[in-house]
Scaffold this motif. Structure first.
Motif, PDB file in Angstrom:
ATOM      1  N   ASP A  64      27.767   7.855  16.810  1.00 17.65           N
ATOM      2  CA  ASP A  64      27.160   9.108  16.245  1.00 17.65           C
ATOM      3  C   ASP A  64      28.381   9.988  16.648  1.00 17.65           C
ATOM      4  OD1 ASP A  64      25.623  11.302  15.893  1.00 17.65           O
ATOM      5  OD2 ASP A  64      25.173  11.711  18.211  1.00 17.65           O
ATOM      6  N   TYR A  67      29.606  11.569  19.791  1.00 19.31           N
ATOM      7  CA  TYR A  67      28.580  12.236  20.518  1.00 19.31           C
ATOM      8  C   TYR A  67      28.028  11.099  21.534  1.00 19.31           C
ATOM      9  CZ  TYR A  67      29.316  16.820  18.903  1.00 19.31           C
ATOM     10  OH  TYR A  67      29.605  17.881  18.480  1.00 19.31           O
ATOM     11  N   VAL A 104      29.236  16.469  26.287  1.00 20.50           N
ATOM     12  CA  VAL A 104      28.001  15.663  26.034  1.00 20.50           C
ATOM     13  C   VAL A 104      27.426  15.043  27.475  1.00 20.50           C
ATOM     14  CG1 VAL A 104      26.949  13.756  24.534  1.00 20.50           C
ATOM     15  CG2 VAL A 104      29.260  15.090  23.900  1.00 20.50           C
ATOM     16  N   HIS A 107      23.326  12.264  27.754  1.00 16.82           N
ATOM     17  CA  HIS A 107      23.471  11.005  27.613  1.00 16.82           C
ATOM     18  C   HIS A 107      24.775  10.460  27.482  1.00 16.82           C
ATOM     19  CE1 HIS A 107      22.926  12.955  23.510  1.00 16.82           C
ATOM     20  NE2 HIS A 107      24.109  12.443  23.314  1.00 16.82           N
ATOM     21  N   PHE A 154      16.740  10.529  15.772  1.00 22.35           N
ATOM     22  CA  PHE A 154      17.334  10.220  14.406  1.00 22.35           C
ATOM     23  C   PHE A 154      16.248   9.162  13.761  1.00 22.35           C
ATOM     24  CE2 PHE A 154      21.731  10.607  16.585  1.00 22.35           C
ATOM     25  CZ  PHE A 154      21.693  12.087  16.507  1.00 22.35           C
ATOM     26  N   HIS A 173      18.239  10.390  21.469  1.00 22.10           N
ATOM     27  CA  HIS A 173      18.909  10.296  20.222  1.00 22.10           C
ATOM     28  C   HIS A 173      19.035   8.841  19.532  1.00 22.10           C
ATOM     29  CE1 HIS A 173      19.693  14.350  21.667  1.00 22.10           C
ATOM     30  NE2 HIS A 173      19.761  14.678  20.210  1.00 22.10           N
ATOM     31  N   GLN A 177      22.691   5.748  22.739  1.00 23.06           N
ATOM     32  CA  GLN A 177      22.883   6.913  23.733  1.00 23.06           C
ATOM     33  C   GLN A 177      21.765   7.092  24.732  1.00 23.06           C
ATOM     34  OE1 GLN A 177      23.035   9.201  19.739  1.00 23.06           O
ATOM     35  NE2 GLN A 177      24.970  10.182  20.654  1.00 23.06           N
ATOM     36  N   ARG A 207      31.236  23.850  25.133  1.00 28.13           N
ATOM     37  CA  ARG A 207      30.103  23.919  24.469  1.00 28.13           C
ATOM     38  C   ARG A 207      29.334  22.679  25.033  1.00 28.13           C
ATOM     39  NH1 ARG A 207      27.727  19.756  21.111  1.00 28.13           N
ATOM     40  NH2 ARG A 207      26.372  20.933  19.338  1.00 28.13           N
ATOM     41  N   VAL A 210      23.154  19.448  23.372  1.00 34.22           N
ATOM     42  CA  VAL A 210      21.609  19.318  23.689  1.00 34.22           C
ATOM     43  C   VAL A 210      21.269  19.595  25.107  1.00 34.22           C
ATOM     44  CG1 VAL A 210      20.880  18.199  21.719  1.00 34.22           C
ATOM     45  CG2 VAL A 210      21.797  16.912  23.632  1.00 34.22           C
ATOM     46  N   GLU A 259      24.109  24.268  23.534  1.00 31.97           N
ATOM     47  CA  GLU A 259      23.014  23.904  22.292  1.00 31.97           C
ATOM     48  C   GLU A 259      21.716  23.681  22.784  1.00 31.97           C
ATOM     49  OE1 GLU A 259      22.771  20.673  18.734  1.00 31.97           O
ATOM     50  OE2 GLU A 259      23.355  20.168  20.597  1.00 31.97           O
ATOM     51  N   HIS A 333      28.393  20.900  12.500  1.00 32.44           N
ATOM     52  CA  HIS A 333      28.887  19.675  11.947  1.00 32.44           C
ATOM     53  C   HIS A 333      27.289  18.976  11.880  1.00 32.44           C
ATOM     54  CE1 HIS A 333      28.041  19.411  16.144  1.00 32.44           C
ATOM     55  NE2 HIS A 333      27.909  18.456  16.062  1.00 32.44           N
ATOM     56  N   ASP A 334      26.124  19.439  12.200  1.00 35.52           N
ATOM     57  CA  ASP A 334      24.869  18.966  12.085  1.00 35.52           C
ATOM     58  C   ASP A 334      24.185  19.626  10.796  1.00 35.52           C
ATOM     59  OD1 ASP A 334      25.382  17.403  14.144  1.00 35.52           O
ATOM     60  OD2 ASP A 334      24.479  18.780  15.720  1.00 35.52           O
ATOM     61  N   ARG A 425      23.446  15.596   7.631  1.00 32.06           N
ATOM     62  CA  ARG A 425      24.573  16.088   8.320  1.00 32.06           C
ATOM     63  C   ARG A 425      26.064  15.882   7.998  1.00 32.06           C
ATOM     64  NH1 ARG A 425      23.408  14.576  14.658  1.00 32.06           N
ATOM     65  NH2 ARG A 425      23.929  12.565  13.770  1.00 32.06           N
ATOM     66  N   ARG A 429      30.429  17.461   6.791  1.00 33.68           N
ATOM     67  CA  ARG A 429      31.339  16.616   7.710  1.00 33.68           C
ATOM     68  C   ARG A 429      32.379  16.301   6.730  1.00 33.68           C
ATOM     69  NH1 ARG A 429      27.297  13.268  11.848  1.00 33.68           N
ATOM     70  NH2 ARG A 429      26.774  15.120  13.080  1.00 33.68           N
TER      71      ARG A 429
HETATM   72  C1  GLC Z   1      24.004  17.512  19.160  1.00 38.56           C
HETATM   73  C2  GLC Z   1      25.278  17.321  18.448  1.00 38.56           C
HETATM   74  C3  GLC Z   1      25.073  15.929  17.399  1.00 38.56           C
HETATM   75  C4  GLC Z   1      24.640  14.863  18.216  1.00 38.56           C
HETATM   76  C5  GLC Z   1      23.523  15.089  19.155  1.00 38.56           C
HETATM   77  C6  GLC Z   1      23.435  13.908  20.257  1.00 38.56           C
HETATM   78  O1  GLC Z   1      23.002  17.969  18.483  1.00 38.56           O
HETATM   79  O2  GLC Z   1      25.633  18.224  17.737  1.00 38.56           O
HETATM   80  O3  GLC Z   1      26.034  15.835  16.370  1.00 38.56           O
HETATM   81  O4  GLC Z   1      24.261  13.787  17.396  1.00 38.56           O
HETATM   82  O5  GLC Z   1      23.592  16.279  20.108  1.00 38.56           O
HETATM   83  O6  GLC Z   1      24.668  13.903  20.965  1.00 38.56           O
END
Ligand code: GLC
Length: 580
Positions: A64, A67, A104, A107, A154, A173, A177, A207, A210, A259, A333-334, A425, A429
């Motif tokens: 990913d 991420y 991140v 996960h 996803f 996700h 992950q 930042r 999620v 986020e 980026h999403d 997405r 990118r």
């Molecule tokens: C957030 C990120 C994204 C990623 C997801 C899982 O939404 O911006 O790019 O795939 O989290 O980490």
């Protein structure tokens, strides 16, 4: 040393998001890197931004795009070394820019040592993840059915059977992950240490990916109304966990942004009210779903502008009333590029006059709102979706999964590709368009993903120093936020524009005690209409008489009808006026 950001500091700051993989490649391997970023610091300084949020560059199998982190406190060699990172922090700092990192923490990757130890049978690490028996399982070795009907972001079940554990693990996700179990105090302590590690290396903000999904419901049960989201977004202990994380990592008062997936206003007020000691601001996404058909991202619809206006109003006025703070953005980026989404063109398309109007209108729309604006790399150039001709050009796991899901559901390959063209997405990118050289000057090698075909016309080189270019316009947006206290500190109030302008968003920024020489009231008008329209401000106690036009995306002011006071806006026109 961390300084406490006041609301004025937050309101006058602008953040620039760097998707490292596609920003600038210094060594010709086709993948952007830390030295690439370093080589563009002058460009970023000239844009006037204060913070650089860099997406994850930690070791990762890249299922990913980073991420999926396999080691939180190291740097993937593809992106550079710790020395490169330290130098980047110092050099950015010397130019007055702070680095924000992407954490991140919901996960890890399956490749993370914690998950690997769990797989090897270490019970301590098995307690780091969310493992459950299958439904209807008859005992050891029989998976049965997934524990709940929850779907991952996803596509497909959020549960994966792991024979080595004899359990299902939760992944909200990608299957690679696994979600961390935040009810385990040791997990929370480890993650706070990660944040502290980077803070101690001179990072100025964070930042959090999620982050409102970290607290799962007490009872795991089927979602009878949907795919599970409403059960695990803004979960029961999320505020408590966040406060604890912020306190332990020592980041209260720093610039931080969460986020927030599928969130609501009340929770976002709590996430960002200074007295709650959670975060400085929140990303919410409701405004970027106005072109989903019935809430489904993979069904195309035209953007619903009255709905967009209602969402902005609710979040601007609601966060203000509750004492919260918004992160302002169109792109990341999403997301597909907003200029392609709201410009009525879809897909790629070479720049024409409406392209430029749309880009500037979108910039005005968010940059004058209350909150902290984010510029996503290439937005300041007017970069668009690439409109790839084949699914093979896409790289993103989500796009590939949904392409397949759409085919299975009976769409033709051409129809499915058209949806991916507009919703992937990867639209956001593609390589940063630095110049007219091959691959937009992003790399001397083969880029990991193809550049958008319009790179010879939309790029930093051709826009640099050109009066009226998107780049110069964005520099002006950043400058005005710093100059005008009504923008950084003022109150926000939305105004009605009458029935002749269903696609116009209008709001006021007001600062009654603005110092001498500064405007006290600004009116912002943004038309999302590709046709002319008539704005009627009579219900809004606003008059354009003696108003001074500060900024617009047309060369001259719109016509105001002397008798009725109605303003005739041209297609995609936007303007900012200081009211007398
Ligand atoms: C957030 C990120 C994204 C990623 C997801 C899982 O939404 O911006 O790019 O795939 O989290 O980490």
């Amino acid at each position: 040393m961390s300084q406490t950001m006041t609301r004025h500091d937050l309101g006058s700051a602008v953040v620039y998001q760097i998707y490292i993989k596609s920003f600038c490649d210094s060594d010709g391997d086709g993948i952007g890197d830390l030295r690439g970023i370093e080589s563009k610091l002058d460009y970023l300084q000239r844009l006037g931004v204060d913070y650089l949020w860099i997406t994850p560059f930690f070791p990762s199998p890249q299922r990913d795009n980073g991420y999926d982190v396999s080691d939180y406190c190291a740097i993937d060699s593809v992106y550079g070394t710790m020395d490169d990172f330290d130098r980047l922090v110092a050099k950015a700092d010397a130019r007055g820019m702070g680095i924000m990192l992407d954490m991140v923490l919901c996960h890890t990757s399956r490749d993370h040592a914690w998950f690997q130890r769990a797989l090897a049978g270490d019970e301590r690490y098995q307690r780091y993840y969310i493992l459950r028996d299958g439904r209807g399982s008859t005992g050891a070795g029989d998976p049965g059915e997934p524990p709940t009907n929850w779907q991952c972001a996803f596509g497909g079940s959020a549960w994966e059977w792991e024979p080595r554990l004899g359990k299902w693990y939760l992944h909200l996700h990608d299957v690679s992950q696994p979600d961390l179990d935040w009810t385990n105090p040791e997990v929370r302590e480890q993650l706070a240490n990660v944040v502290r590690f980077w803070k101690d290396r001179g990072v100025r903000g964070f930042r959090f990916d999620v982050i409102n999904l970290i607290s799962k419901p007490e009872v795991f049960e089927d979602d009878t109304e949907g795919l599970g989201r409403r059960l695990f977004a803004d979960g029961p202990h999320v505020h408590e966990y966040l406060r604890e994380l912020v306190d332990r990592a020592g980041i209260d008062g720093m610039i931080t942004v969460g986020e927030m997936a599928s969130t609501d206003l009340a929770n976002c007020v709590r996430y960002t009210r200074p007295d709650d000691h959670e975060l400085a601001m929140a990303f919410s996404f409701h405004h970027l779903k106005v072109d989903y058909r019935n809430g489904n991202k993979w069904e195309l619809a035209d953007p619903d502008i009255p709905r967009l206006r209602q969402i902005f109003r609710e979040w601007q006025e609601g966060m203000q009333a509750g004492g919260g703070w918004n992160a302002l953005f169109w792109n990341n980026h999403d997301q597909p590029r907003a200029i392609s989404r709201f410009g009525g063109r879809g897909g790629a398309g070479l720049p024409d006059s409406s392209w430029e109007k749309v880009g500037k209108m979108l910039g005005i729309c968010t940059h004058f709102m209350q909150g902290t604006p984010y510029i996503y790399q290439g937005e300041e150039l007017g970069m668009t979706n690439p409109g790839y001709a084949s699914i093979d050009e896409y790289r993103d796991v989500e796009s590939k999964n949904y392409y397949r899901i759409m085919l299975d559901a009976g769409k033709s390959p051409a129809e499915a590709l058209r949806v991916v063209n507009e919703r992937s997405r990867d639209d956001g990118r593609t390589p940063m368009q630095w110049g007219s050289a091959a691959h937009g000057g992003f790399t001397t090698g083969e880029p990991w993903i193809g550049v958008a075909p319009n790179y010879t016309r939309v790029n930093a080189e051709v826009e640099e120093g050109v009066e009226g270019s998107m780049l110069e316009f964005y520099r002006k947006l950043v400058r005005l936020r710093k100059q005008l206290l009504a923008v950084s500190d003022g109150a926000v109030r939305f105004v009605e524009v009458g029935e002749g302008a269903p696609k116009v968003i209008a709001y006021l920024r007001e600062l009654e005690d603005a110092p001498e020489g500064q405007p006290r009231r600004l009116l912002v008008l943004c038309s999302f209409d590709d046709e002319p329209c008539r704005v009627c401000l009579s219900g809004a106690d606003v008059s354009l008489e003696d108003a001074e036009r500060l900024l617009g995306n047309y060369d001259d002011a719109p016509t105001v009808d002397a008798a009725s006071g109605a303003v005739a806006l041209r297609p995609f026109e936007a303007l900012v006026v200081a009211l007398a």
